[in-house]
Scaffold this active site. Sequence first.
Site, PDB file in Angstrom:
ATOM      1  N   ILE A  33      13.265   7.539  34.155  1.00  0.00           N
ATOM      2  CA  ILE A  33      12.843   6.513  33.203  1.00  0.00           C
ATOM      3  C   ILE A  33      11.699   7.027  32.335  1.00  0.00           C
ATOM      4  O   ILE A  33      10.878   7.830  32.795  1.00  0.00           O
ATOM      5  CB  ILE A  33      12.457   5.212  33.961  1.00  0.00           C
ATOM      6  CG1 ILE A  33      12.405   4.009  33.021  1.00  0.00           C
ATOM      7  CG2 ILE A  33      11.173   5.385  34.753  1.00  0.00           C
ATOM      8  CD1 ILE A  33      12.408   2.660  33.729  1.00  0.00           C
ATOM      9  N   CYS A  34      11.696   6.595  31.075  1.00  0.00           N
ATOM     10  CA  CYS A  34      10.590   6.873  30.155  1.00  0.00           C
ATOM     11  C   CYS A  34      10.298   5.572  29.415  1.00  0.00           C
ATOM     12  O   CYS A  34      10.557   4.497  29.937  1.00  0.00           O
ATOM     13  CB  CYS A  34      10.908   8.031  29.216  1.00  0.00           C
ATOM     14  SG  CYS A  34      12.254   7.695  28.056  1.00  0.00           S
ATOM     15  N   ARG A  35       9.777   5.624  28.207  1.00  0.00           N
ATOM     16  CA  ARG A  35       9.452   4.394  27.477  1.00  0.00           C
ATOM     17  C   ARG A  35      10.709   3.697  26.969  1.00  0.00           C
ATOM     18  O   ARG A  35      10.883   2.499  27.135  1.00  0.00           O
ATOM     19  CB  ARG A  35       8.502   4.678  26.315  1.00  0.00           C
ATOM     20  CG  ARG A  35       8.071   3.404  25.590  1.00  0.00           C
ATOM     21  CD  ARG A  35       7.046   3.657  24.504  1.00  0.00           C
ATOM     22  NE  ARG A  35       7.427   4.724  23.595  1.00  0.00           N
ATOM     23  CZ  ARG A  35       8.246   4.595  22.557  1.00  0.00           C
ATOM     24  NH1 ARG A  35       8.810   3.432  22.298  1.00  0.00           N
ATOM     25  NH2 ARG A  35       8.522   5.627  21.780  1.00  0.00           N
ATOM     26  N   GLY A  65      14.120   5.589  26.740  1.00  0.00           N
ATOM     27  CA  GLY A  65      15.367   6.200  27.207  1.00  0.00           C
ATOM     28  C   GLY A  65      15.674   7.568  26.635  1.00  0.00           C
ATOM     29  O   GLY A  65      16.604   8.225  27.095  1.00  0.00           O
ATOM     30  N   MET A 104      11.277   1.821  30.184  1.00  0.00           N
ATOM     31  CA  MET A 104      10.298   0.847  30.665  1.00  0.00           C
ATOM     32  C   MET A 104      10.268  -0.393  29.792  1.00  0.00           C
ATOM     33  O   MET A 104       9.908  -1.467  30.267  1.00  0.00           O
ATOM     34  CB  MET A 104       8.904   1.491  30.735  1.00  0.00           C
ATOM     35  CG  MET A 104       8.735   2.485  31.871  1.00  0.00           C
ATOM     36  SD  MET A 104       8.998   1.794  33.531  1.00  0.00           S
ATOM     37  CE  MET A 104       7.695   0.564  33.618  1.00  0.00           C
TER      38      MET A 104
END
Length: 108
Positions: A59-61, A63, A87
Amino acid sequence: MTNIENVDVESIGADATMLDVREDYEWEAGHIDGALHIPMNDLPERLEELDPDEDVFVICRSGGRSFRVAQWLVANGYSAMNVSGGMGAWLEAGKPMVSENGQEPTVK
């Protein structure tokens, strides 16, 4: 190129192994409790922290970074899936988050 599975935040179980690849300031503002934090650029030298036999949800901010990391992990023999929407989607879904700065968790 390797096909990467994109998963919706709603389909991730509570016991899933989460890998957060955002930068430190993003992590401190808000993250998933129990997630492993390895910023994207640090992953090659910290790869031994991941179990190649375990499914990893990256996961990141939003995708993008997590998709690239998931591709790289799969190419290196790991089982990795990209969390669609990152996120931002996690926050919108009302999933639990914690922060490291004493403030209400948020996504930066």
